[in-house]
Design an enzyme around this catalytic site. Sequence first.
Site, PDB file in Angstrom:
ATOM      1  N   ASN A 482     -22.155  29.191  31.974  1.00 44.30           N
ATOM      2  CA  ASN A 482     -22.799  27.981  32.469  1.00 44.30           C
ATOM      3  C   ASN A 482     -24.019  28.385  33.277  1.00 44.30           C
ATOM      4  O   ASN A 482     -23.928  28.713  34.451  1.00 44.30           O
ATOM      5  CB  ASN A 482     -21.808  27.187  33.322  1.00 44.30           C
ATOM      6  CG  ASN A 482     -22.347  25.811  33.672  1.00 44.30           C
ATOM      7  OD1 ASN A 482     -23.558  25.616  33.747  1.00 44.30           O
ATOM      8  ND2 ASN A 482     -21.445  24.880  33.884  1.00 44.30           N
ATOM      9  N   ASP A 483     -25.166  28.356  32.612  1.00 35.63           N
ATOM     10  CA  ASP A 483     -26.428  28.792  33.212  1.00 35.63           C
ATOM     11  C   ASP A 483     -26.761  28.027  34.487  1.00 35.63           C
ATOM     12  O   ASP A 483     -27.657  28.414  35.231  1.00 35.63           O
ATOM     13  CB  ASP A 483     -27.575  28.535  32.223  1.00 35.63           C
ATOM     14  CG  ASP A 483     -27.904  29.754  31.399  1.00 35.63           C
ATOM     15  OD1 ASP A 483     -27.689  30.868  31.890  1.00 35.63           O
ATOM     16  OD2 ASP A 483     -28.382  29.584  30.266  1.00 35.63           O
ATOM     17  N   CYS A 484     -26.116  26.919  34.671  1.00 36.38           N
ATOM     18  CA  CYS A 484     -26.465  26.038  35.785  1.00 36.38           C
ATOM     19  C   CYS A 484     -25.525  26.188  36.974  1.00 36.38           C
ATOM     20  O   CYS A 484     -25.656  25.472  37.958  1.00 36.38           O
ATOM     21  CB  CYS A 484     -26.481  24.602  35.304  1.00 36.38           C
ATOM     22  SG  CYS A 484     -27.703  24.371  34.020  1.00 36.38           S
ATOM     23  N   GLN A 499     -32.281  29.961  38.439  1.00 39.34           N
ATOM     24  CA  GLN A 499     -31.586  31.153  37.978  1.00 39.34           C
ATOM     25  C   GLN A 499     -32.093  32.439  38.600  1.00 39.34           C
ATOM     26  O   GLN A 499     -31.329  33.377  38.761  1.00 39.34           O
ATOM     27  CB  GLN A 499     -31.642  31.235  36.452  1.00 39.34           C
ATOM     28  CG  GLN A 499     -30.541  30.410  35.840  1.00 39.34           C
ATOM     29  CD  GLN A 499     -31.041  29.480  34.759  1.00 39.34           C
ATOM     30  OE1 GLN A 499     -32.125  29.642  34.237  1.00 39.34           O
ATOM     31  NE2 GLN A 499     -30.228  28.503  34.423  1.00 39.34           N
TER      32      GLN A 499
END
Length: 812
Positions: A482-484, A499
């Site tokens: 989950n990049d977020c 990020q």
Amino acid sequence: MKFGYFDDENREYVITTPKTPLPWINYLGCRDFFTLLSNTCGGYTFYKDAKLLRLTRYRYNDVPMDINGKYFYIKDGDTIWNPGWQPVKTELDSYECRHGIGYSRFNSEKNGVAASILTFVPMNDACEVTRLELTNNTSSEKDISLFSYVEWCLWNADDDSRNFQRNFSTGEVEVVDSVIFHKTEYRERRNHYAIYAVNEKIDGFDTIREAFLGAYRGAGEPEAVEKGSCTGSMASGWQPIAAHQLNLKLMPGESKSLVFVLGYIENAEDDKWESYGVINKKKAWEMLGRYKTDEDVDKAFSELNAYWKELLSRYTVKSSNEKVDRMVNIWNQYQCMVTFNMSRSASYYESGIGRGMGFRDSCQDLLGFVHLIPDRARERIIDIASTQFENGSAYHQYQPLTKMGNSDIGSGFNDDPLWLIAGTSAYVRETGDISILKEQVPFENDASKAKPLIEHLKRSFDYTATHRGPHGLPLIGRADWNDCLNLNCHSLHPGESFQTYGTSEGDVAESVFIGGMFVKYGKEYADLCELLGDDSEAERARNEADKMSGLLLSDAGWDGEWFIRAYDSNGDKVGSSECEEGQIYIEPQGFCVLAGVGAETGQAQKALDSVKERLDTKYGVMILQPAYTRYHEELGEVSSYPPGYKENAGIFCHNNPWISIAETVIGRGDRAFEVYKKTCPAYTEDISEIHRTEPYIYCQMVAGRDAKFHGEGKNSWLTGTAAWTFVNISQYILGLYPTHKGLSINPCVPKDFGDFSLTRMFRGAKYDITVSNPDKVEKGVKSLTVNGKKTEGCVIPFEEGVKEYKVEVVLG
Ligand code: GLC
Ligand code: GLC
């Protein structure tokens, strides 16, 4: 409501109106040369890299929607129309767009003139070939002018959209006969140019955009077409284009066919010029020589079809469910190939100038195409592994052209290393090729740092094993899948990257999800070690994985009714009933259970029941609940989206198959299939007006229950959903899973799914498998017969030299 229909026989989706809710596109090209093409002839073309070598210009987020493409204008008396409706938007008497596998067709008619277009990228040339046929269906003679139009991009699409002070002075072209050569920057550091040609003598051309369109006019109102004649303009700076004019006289019933070629030509550095300032056109003439006639086009087109036919024959199903059959046999595998080619670079939502190849994305995409193109999968694994750091961590992205890690984004996404094991394991299980594990592969693209691939996997494993937080769980770093979920970011100002802002690692924030991955891929790593005869390393890895599994089931990972998601940098839980918002997340439920964690303790079942109770909607399973209603600095981007969108409680299609797979692991076939159906394009086709993206392929995200437009899809085509849904339906629901010892067959289906048959190519042998389910069970193999022999268990033993396997499976 639908805007078309599936034509399974021809492997096409037939769009019956140009006014689809969003542009519905197709991808042409299998190797180096690619075109995105919408159902109104919008789109663009590039060679190898959508950012650096873009041939034609596209305007993202433009009005009207989907402007710039490959347009043909037909001027018939006072009427001007386009076979794809855009850009003039004259109402057509009939219209049809057929998106097929690697090609598209348009069939339209206006005032008794029919236009049919076939467009594709041939297998072995860097060009797009378009055959346009015009037919006069009236009883009187027709004088028609046909105009073609493309707008060149000045190669670097990023620079092209920003650096106007330079770019308005660099454009250059040449025109010879019916060929327009685009040679911007060729005089200096480029050895390549583009061509746009037609196989017929032309009656005019333009290469200056303003000359063709007219000042203050768009492609929807081209002045040259209105006046009925091109001006012969020669571009010098500004915006070079390529437009041809052909005046055609068509007798009643007469057809005329033309072949247009849009191509990319590269010359050797010392062979660039024909004479001073004049480009060497030898290769262009050779290419055009290969597409001179209709027969040439037919031949190239049948080569392309043969290629796809063979590819798509490697895994097929025949069941009583036509929707499953069409997804498995055609569209899902096709989308997997597109994600192989594009990663996340160029779609209608990825501009082609942003992300290159994602490390985790590419490893996961591999799961969906390794059975189709194992050799190229092998090459891909080596490319990806070559970007890895010596300590086992990974560049999050790399550039397709240079294949080097991207230092803008850097490393620190702590799920990345384990995906390399996932991809490699899938490759070795598919092919049996253990030589790849011994292959010398550089770290950080530095050949002097090369080590065997298995050592890369060891370092992936050890990176996770040694980067742990206070609970003994893996540290999350910048984010995991989950990049977020940016638990170390703490950004308070707009414009900062969620990020890359803040500390990259932190030694507190942990991920339960990576723990689940560690169990799954730790065991797959152990299997690979065993194949190489390294039993002690295999045992060490299994022990570590088992310990992690125990931790996940303890209070560190388990919340009572489901798995916790993570711990933030304060050591507070994320995805727990203790939280005010975001109490349950989908990822650890899916991944822990599919890794087998909690299957014996009942926690697996409990976690999936909680998913059903708290995250399910009629359009799919949401990523978390309750949605974050305010920005949480300690969580990052996940809480930046309005509730219901993207990672903040959207239905993230990518991890819906994890839940479905997890359900098959505990044997609940009805529920697994229910989850499968909810996001499946063949099913959502019926609600195209709500869903809005293409009904033949998956999109990344569907708006969740909290969103204003619940059920609306976004970001179609380039998503890990393609690979994971294919893994889910082909390997878990239909149950044909490649193991090191051979194919295993262990379906988990709905009780009323009925009997079905499968064919599959595996390690050079052909499998014909029939599955019957007389007792209507969800899972369980009662008997397995291989070439007439009763066989214990579920694995069809692979025997070197046996080329055909007839397999009968009875469930019960
Ligand atoms: C996007 C990214 C993928 C990531 C996912 C969830 O699909 O491409 O890498 O895992 O979003 O954030
Ligand atoms: C954003 C998107 C996410 C994607 C990421 C890629 O965070 O929401 O889906 O993975 O960008 O960098």
